[in-house]
Design a protein around this motif. Sequence first.
Motif, PDB file in Angstrom:
ATOM      1  N   GLN A  37       8.853  48.040  31.283  1.00 51.93           N
ATOM      2  CA  GLN A  37       7.898  48.142  32.392  1.00 51.93           C
ATOM      3  C   GLN A  37       6.879  47.010  32.337  1.00 51.93           C
ATOM      4  OE1 GLN A  37       6.325  52.073  33.604  1.00 51.93           O
ATOM      5  NE2 GLN A  37       4.290  51.214  33.272  1.00 51.93           N
ATOM      6  N   SER A  38       6.424  46.661  31.135  1.00 49.15           N
ATOM      7  CA  SER A  38       5.438  45.584  31.000  1.00 49.15           C
ATOM      8  C   SER A  38       6.003  44.256  31.483  1.00 49.15           C
ATOM      9  CB  SER A  38       4.984  45.465  29.537  1.00 49.15           C
ATOM     10  OG  SER A  38       6.090  45.216  28.684  1.00 49.15           O
ATOM     11  N   THR A  39       7.288  44.014  31.226  1.00 44.26           N
ATOM     12  CA  THR A  39       7.938  42.789  31.685  1.00 44.26           C
ATOM     13  C   THR A  39       8.026  42.765  33.206  1.00 44.26           C
ATOM     14  OG1 THR A  39       9.240  42.535  29.660  1.00 44.26           O
ATOM     15  CG2 THR A  39      10.087  41.454  31.635  1.00 44.26           C
ATOM     16  N   LEU A  40       8.448  43.882  33.793  1.00 46.98           N
ATOM     17  CA  LEU A  40       8.580  43.969  35.247  1.00 46.98           C
ATOM     18  C   LEU A  40       7.237  43.784  35.948  1.00 46.98           C
ATOM     19  CD1 LEU A  40      11.038  46.997  35.452  1.00 46.98           C
ATOM     20  CD2 LEU A  40      11.589  44.594  35.897  1.00 46.98           C
ATOM     21  N   LEU A  41       6.203  44.424  35.409  1.00 46.07           N
ATOM     22  CA  LEU A  41       4.882  44.314  36.031  1.00 46.07           C
ATOM     23  C   LEU A  41       4.336  42.895  35.914  1.00 46.07           C
ATOM     24  CD1 LEU A  41       2.633  45.734  37.494  1.00 46.07           C
ATOM     25  CD2 LEU A  41       1.683  46.453  35.304  1.00 46.07           C
ATOM     26  N   SER A  42       4.589  42.241  34.778  1.00 47.71           N
ATOM     27  CA  SER A  42       4.140  40.864  34.606  1.00 47.71           C
ATOM     28  C   SER A  42       4.849  39.937  35.584  1.00 47.71           C
ATOM     29  CB  SER A  42       4.396  40.401  33.169  1.00 47.71           C
ATOM     30  OG  SER A  42       3.879  39.110  32.947  1.00 47.71           O
ATOM     31  N   ILE A  43       6.154  40.138  35.779  1.00 43.13           N
ATOM     32  CA  ILE A  43       6.910  39.330  36.734  1.00 43.13           C
ATOM     33  C   ILE A  43       6.394  39.560  38.154  1.00 43.13           C
ATOM     34  CG2 ILE A  43       9.181  39.020  37.811  1.00 43.13           C
ATOM     35  CD1 ILE A  43      10.423  39.571  35.069  1.00 43.13           C
ATOM     36  N   PHE A  44       6.174  40.828  38.509  1.00 45.36           N
ATOM     37  CA  PHE A  44       5.663  41.113  39.845  1.00 45.36           C
ATOM     38  C   PHE A  44       4.316  40.440  40.072  1.00 45.36           C
ATOM     39  CE2 PHE A  44       2.864  43.740  42.530  1.00 45.36           C
ATOM     40  CZ  PHE A  44       3.496  43.518  43.743  1.00 45.36           C
ATOM     41  N   SER A  45       3.439  40.496  39.082  1.00 41.20           N
ATOM     42  CA  SER A  45       2.124  39.876  39.209  1.00 41.20           C
ATOM     43  C   SER A  45       2.245  38.373  39.431  1.00 41.20           C
ATOM     44  CB  SER A  45       1.300  40.152  37.944  1.00 41.20           C
ATOM     45  OG  SER A  45       0.020  39.555  38.036  1.00 41.20           O
TER      46      SER A  45
END
Length: 283
Positions: A37-45
């Motif tokens: 989830q942390s990877t996905l949220l960082s990519i989205f940001s």
Amino acid sequence: MKLSRAEYNEIARFTEQLRPTRQCVKMLKDRFPNHLQSTLLSIFSLEYQKRIKRTISKHQTSEAIENYFQRYLSQVKMHPSSSVLLGLANELDIAPSLMARIILERFLQEQEDSVSSKQVVNEMLREPSLIPDDNLAYNVYQCTINDCCYGPLVDCIKHAIGHEYEVLLRDKLREKNLSFLDENQLRAKGYDKTPDIILEVPVAVEGRVVHWIESKASFGDDHSHRNYLNEQFWSYWNRFGPGLVIYWHGFIEELDCHRDRGILLKDCFPSDIVTLCHGTSQD
């Protein structure tokens, strides 16, 4: 977590339909259940910030600002208990915190008949209770807490997470009994631009000599990594020699292409550190 560029591009394309609200995290996790989830949220940001940079100028014209302000006044009059600004931000595909700033600046301009200082606006965004209008204060607050990419709350969280990973890095180095100087110690010695860690005795990681370590609490994509190379990593290399960059939320694996030139990428603290002075593995 390392991703191929193709995997990254697939996630990036999916983010184009998302807005920076809390619900986007669940949508990302549902679509890509095998990714952190942390990877996905960082990519989205990262991707959302690129989107905003491409479009923000059209939202900052005097005509657009006046249109948004009048729409806000009209809607809040009809629905005083609704999150009018949040809905307007989602409709116009602009970060809620940026919409809140635009409307707040326009409101203060009308109240004071002049442009308020950036400091005053920032203080009100951080503490909406300072805004001399209850409806606007509520709307600004709703924008702030529902924005996962911009705003004072996000800035605070990012700062805390960055500090957390720097502490983790120092703890890992102490566990390995490695002697080092951190950024604060280096600045006290007069260095103006330094990595997070300088190793007083170099080590080897995956057969590569490492003199310094930089901690990044984010995902390493093409754009951010290129900027970091030009603005930080190559200058560290010139001054201190080869080093290691840890992208704690992962990176595009094709970017790890400068090992021979002295910059190694990892997505976690290395487990195979070898001290150069003894040539033995540190368990």
